[in-house]
Design a protein around this motif. Structure first.
Motif, PDB file in Angstrom:
ATOM      1  N   LEU A 194       0.854  -1.186   0.000  1.00  0.00           N
ATOM      2  CA  LEU A 194       0.000   0.000   0.000  1.00  0.00           C
ATOM      3  C   LEU A 194       0.885   1.229   0.000  1.00  0.00           C
ATOM      4  N   THR A 237      -9.090   1.053   4.606  1.00  0.00           N
ATOM      5  CA  THR A 237      -8.693  -0.139   3.852  1.00  0.00           C
ATOM      6  C   THR A 237      -9.130  -1.411   4.567  1.00  0.00           C
ATOM      7  N   ASP A 248     -14.549   3.216  -4.856  1.00  0.00           N
ATOM      8  CA  ASP A 248     -13.226   2.733  -5.263  1.00  0.00           C
ATOM      9  C   ASP A 248     -12.867   3.253  -6.664  1.00  0.00           C
TER      10      ASP A 248
END
Length: 300
Positions: free
Chosen positions: A88, A149, A297
């Motif tokens: 990430l 997340t 998203d």
């Protein structure tokens, strides 16, 4: 408008196509003025005149910026060669580091968070970035993406800036705790902490990390620690020991001098610093309102 390059017998066709995709002149993005400079195979992305990313068009593995080299060698010391990773990236820009990870570690899955929607779409057009699902770029604010997340990540890289400073909401004790929560067992949190306002912020960052993770370390130019210049400090945090001998050896092999700061030195520095907390943020600062809700998203 695109930059056109005359074909020569010394330039592979794929590199010519990459050059053709680069912008000519300044491009206005959502929050900045972007420009790409080309020197040989090296394409450098400038945002408001500051170097933001550098990508070698001929070799995706090459990392031009020293702090990215430091990040990669820490990752390489932790995970086996070519092991696929879940990464990430809090901060995207040109995605040079993600591109390098993809080349070194096939089948990795990476998500880069970029608040600038036009920039996120533009770098997809300009550079030969890995496609989805190898690399997804989500248009979102980094702290909100971290807080929401649902993934578990082997590596979290914080490399986000606003006006050349790390956003305050990404420096708090709570943001460090959240990064800790989303890491896999043995995962590592890597921070680009730039000493642009002296070393007091560095102390706050270390204090937040030592209060959250079992182990911390850093790599820095010695001149920065002596207050002779400003620059990047890479801090790493994990619940698993770092391979300090390997890291120190690999740092010595790099062309520019750098010092590895061990856990005891960092903990001493943390003792004299108070960690910055979410409660210290201004009202409404925790999650930026500069981008719409990311529940859908929106990736590019």
């Amino acid at each position: 408008m695109s930059r056109r390059t005359r074909m020569t017998s010394h330039t592979p066709n794929d590199q010519i196509l990459q050059r053709d995709r680069l912008p000519e002149g300044i491009v206005r993005t959502t929050f900045a003025h972007a420009e790409v400079g080309l020197a040989g195979d090296l394409a450098t992305l400038y945002l408001d005149g500051a170097e933001s990313s550098a990508l070698n068009l001929a070799d995706p593995r090459q990392l031009e910026f020293e702090y990215m080299q430091h990040i990669r060698l820490i990752v390489d010391s932790r995970f086996t060669e070519a092991e696929p990773l879940r990464v990430l990236h809090l901060g995207g820009a040109g995605c040079a580091l993600a591109r390098s990870f993809d080349a070194d570690r096939p089948n990795s899955r990476q998500l880069a968070i970029e608040i600038d929607a036009i920039l996120a779409r533009s770098v997809r057009d300009w550079f030969d970035l890995p496609g989805s699902p190898r690399l997804r770029i989500r248009i979102d604010e980094a702290r909100r993406a971290l807080d929401t997340t649902k993934g578990t990540w082997d590596v979290v890289v914080r490399d986000a800036f606003a006006d050349r400073h790390v956003p305050s909401q990404l420096r708090t004790l709570e943001s460090a705790a959240r990064a800790h929560d989303v890491l896999s067992e043995g995962g590592v949190y890597l921070l680009n902490s730039i000493a642009s306002t002296g070393l007091s912020v560095f102390g706050e960052e270390v204090s937040a990390l030592t209060g959250t993770f079992a182990h911390v370390m850093a790599i820095v130019d010695p001149a920065i620690m002596k207050g002779r210049r400003f620059g990047n400090i890479v801090i790493a945090a994990s619940d698993r020991d770092f391979a300090m001998d390997t890291i120190e050896r690999d740092v010595r092999r790099l062309p520019l001098p750098a010092k590895v700061l061990g856990e005891s030195e960092l903990r001493r520095r943390a003792e004299s610093a108070r960690p910055f907390r979410d409660a210290d943020l201004a009202p409404g600062q925790l999650w930026s309102t500069l981008v719409p809700d990311s529940s859908g998203d929106p990736t590019v």
